[in-house]
Design an enzyme around this catalytic site. Structure first.
Site, PDB file in Angstrom:
ATOM      1  N   HIS A 107      46.078  57.138  65.344  1.00  0.00           N
ATOM      2  CA  HIS A 107      45.628  58.669  64.598  1.00  0.00           C
ATOM      3  C   HIS A 107      44.730  59.380  65.438  1.00  0.00           C
ATOM      4  O   HIS A 107      43.768  60.027  65.142  1.00  0.00           O
ATOM      5  CB  HIS A 107      45.003  58.334  63.222  1.00  0.00           C
ATOM      6  CG  HIS A 107      45.820  57.727  62.315  1.00  0.00           C
ATOM      7  ND1 HIS A 107      47.271  57.925  62.191  1.00  0.00           N
ATOM      8  CD2 HIS A 107      45.593  57.163  61.061  1.00  0.00           C
ATOM      9  CE1 HIS A 107      47.723  57.426  61.136  1.00  0.00           C
ATOM     10  NE2 HIS A 107      46.794  56.895  60.317  1.00  0.00           N
ATOM     11  N   HIS A 181      47.654  63.268  55.579  1.00  0.00           N
ATOM     12  CA  HIS A 181      47.156  61.929  55.231  1.00  0.00           C
ATOM     13  C   HIS A 181      46.562  62.009  53.774  1.00  0.00           C
ATOM     14  O   HIS A 181      45.668  61.130  53.617  1.00  0.00           O
ATOM     15  CB  HIS A 181      46.200  61.450  56.443  1.00  0.00           C
ATOM     16  CG  HIS A 181      46.505  59.882  56.367  1.00  0.00           C
ATOM     17  ND1 HIS A 181      45.869  59.037  55.439  1.00  0.00           N
ATOM     18  CD2 HIS A 181      47.190  59.078  57.368  1.00  0.00           C
ATOM     19  CE1 HIS A 181      46.271  57.698  55.786  1.00  0.00           C
ATOM     20  NE2 HIS A 181      46.797  57.955  56.866  1.00  0.00           N
ATOM     21  N   GLU A 319      53.635  59.950  54.772  1.00  0.00           N
ATOM     22  CA  GLU A 319      53.094  60.888  55.796  1.00  0.00           C
ATOM     23  C   GLU A 319      54.489  61.344  56.743  1.00  0.00           C
ATOM     24  O   GLU A 319      54.830  60.501  57.579  1.00  0.00           O
ATOM     25  CB  GLU A 319      52.330  60.078  56.741  1.00  0.00           C
ATOM     26  CG  GLU A 319      50.913  59.373  56.164  1.00  0.00           C
ATOM     27  CD  GLU A 319      50.529  58.265  57.106  1.00  0.00           C
ATOM     28  OE1 GLU A 319      50.349  58.287  58.012  1.00  0.00           O
ATOM     29  OE2 GLU A 319      50.272  57.076  56.176  1.00  0.00           O
TER      30      GLU A 319
HETATM   31  C1  BGC Z   1      48.478  53.730  58.870  1.00  0.00           C
HETATM   32  C2  BGC Z   1      47.773  52.471  58.434  1.00  0.00           C
HETATM   33  C3  BGC Z   1      46.462  52.477  58.543  1.00  0.00           C
HETATM   34  C4  BGC Z   1      45.974  53.982  57.820  1.00  0.00           C
HETATM   35  C5  BGC Z   1      44.368  54.253  57.768  1.00  0.00           C
HETATM   36  C6  BGC Z   1      48.030  54.761  57.906  1.00  0.00           C
HETATM   37  O1  BGC Z   1      48.451  56.261  58.295  1.00  0.00           O
HETATM   38  O2  BGC Z   1      49.961  53.548  58.752  1.00  0.00           O
HETATM   39  O3  BGC Z   1      48.340  51.256  59.308  1.00  0.00           O
HETATM   40  O4  BGC Z   1      45.724  51.457  58.134  1.00  0.00           O
HETATM   41  O5  BGC Z   1      46.579  55.055  58.283  1.00  0.00           O
HETATM   42  O6  BGC Z   1      43.913  54.878  56.912  1.00  0.00           O
END
Ligand code: BGC
Length: 359
Positions: A107, A181, A319
């Site tokens: 991310h 998210h 997402e």
């Molecule tokens: C991911 C997860 C991660 C999470 C964190 C998601 O988008 O796919 O693996 O733990 O974000 O908040």
């Protein structure tokens, strides 16, 4: 004029940056956005009897968002999801990124777009025009090449629709993959597990993962597996527990293949429906992939905005994005952005209600 837009102060970050809040409202849809991480902090929609509830997980103040690593409501960038080993090569050059998840990059790194304070570039005059937030990500940030200028626009173009538009440009070749998210709970945030929500995903393949949740490169068929959401079904079913891919990551946390050819016209990706309230949401996107994350890491340590602890699966994230680790997977749709190009991506959340079930 359609709907209203309100702007005001929200808080100050630990490093002294001022954060603002913007609320877009129509009679049956209200969303609050903050400039910290261009996040959605509240999203109110009616149930089948017209009762409004906030259907996204979040905190009651800025310090909650600053302390948490759950990415509640955030705009994720530069690169949503994982890049294996925090490294990739582009045009013959090797880049090393921040490794913030074991040896991998997740991310956007330690301080991704979700932790930057965005600028209000354009607002209103009403909810249908919405608000555009922008930021500049300098070359070298979290290890990425190129200075990227990114923007995200939130608006309510119709009575039941939240639309999110992304744009990005760069002055040097780089990779960009932005997503939204929010963790949804259509019974209302703080109302417990989402296992009874019914999910549909318009995909007949997904990308299985290996160590560290990194895709193996395969586009596997969903048919006959717990990854088959082509018809609506409850998220939680007993038979799924022993599937090796579910065990691998402790639940659902995978990318579904909406298209294997990259960006496309806005198309239906998923529908989530909560039977008792009747609330439904359709997710439409131009993106080729959809990560469905079941909120597996929520462990009750985070107190939500109404004082209720968020446990495992109390919210789920849908997402829209490119596939994980695309910079290292030439066969996946490309996330490369070059000077002179404009990345454009859109996601729409369309809310509704369903009739009560019979029997
Ligand atoms: C991911 C997860 C991660 C999470 C964190 C998601 O988008 O796919 O693996 O733990 O974000 O908040």
């Amino acid at each position: 004029m359609s709907g209203t837009l309100d702007r005001g102060p929200y808080g100050t970050t630990r490093s002294g940056e001022r954060v603002e809040s913007l609320t877009l409202a129509r009679p049956a849809l209200r969303v609050r956005i903050i400039t910290f991480g261009a996040r959605v902090t509240e999203l109110h929609v009616p149930d089948r009897r017209g009762r409004m509830r906030d259907v996204v997980l979040g905190f009651s103040d800025l310090s909650g968002y600053e302390s948490s690593d759950a990415y509640f409501g955030a705009t994720i960038g530069r690169y949503a999801n994982r890049i294996a080993g925090g490294r990739f090569s582009l045009d013959g050059r090797d880049y090393r990124l921040a490794r913030n998840e074991g040896e991998h990059h997740l991310h956007g790194g330690v301080r991704g777009f979700d932790r930057r304070v965005w600028r209000v570039a354009r607002e209103g005059p009403d909810a249908s025009e919405g608000v555009t937030l922008s930021l500049t990500s300098p070359a070298g940030e979290e290890g990425y090449p190129g200075t990227v200028r990114a923007s995200v626009r939130y608006r309510l173009p119709a009575a039941d629709e939240l639309r999110i538009d992304y744009e990005a440009t760069t002055d040097e070749a780089t990779v960009v993959n932005m997503t939204h998210h929010s963790y949804l709970n259509l019974a209302g945030e703080g109302s417990g597990a989402t296992g009874a929500h019914r999910l549909t995903i318009a995909a007949d393949r997904f990308t299985p993962v290996g160590e560290g949740s990194i895709p193996t490169g395969e586009l596997a068929r969903v048919e006959g597996t717990p990854f088959d959401f082509r018809r609506p079904r409850p998220i939680a079913v007993d038979s799924q527990r022993d599937h090796p891919q579910i065990r691998q990551v402790g639940g659902y946390d995978h990318n579904w293949v909406l298209s294997s050819d990259g960006m496309r016209p806005l198309a239906h990706a998923a529908t989530l429906a909560e039977p008792s309230s009747g609330r439904t949401v359709e997710v439409w996107t131009t993106e080729p992939g959809l990560q469905f994350y079941g909120g597996n890491a929520l462990d009750g340590s985070a107190l939500g905005k109404s004082g209720v602890p968020y446990g495992r699966g109390h919210g789920i994230a849908l997402e829209p994005q490119h596939f994980p680790d695309s910079p290292n997977r030439p066969a996946f749709p490309s996330t490369v952005l070059r000077p002179g190009e404009v990345l454009r991506s859109a996601t729409v959340l369309r809310f509704g209600t369903s009739a009560p079930e019979e029997g």
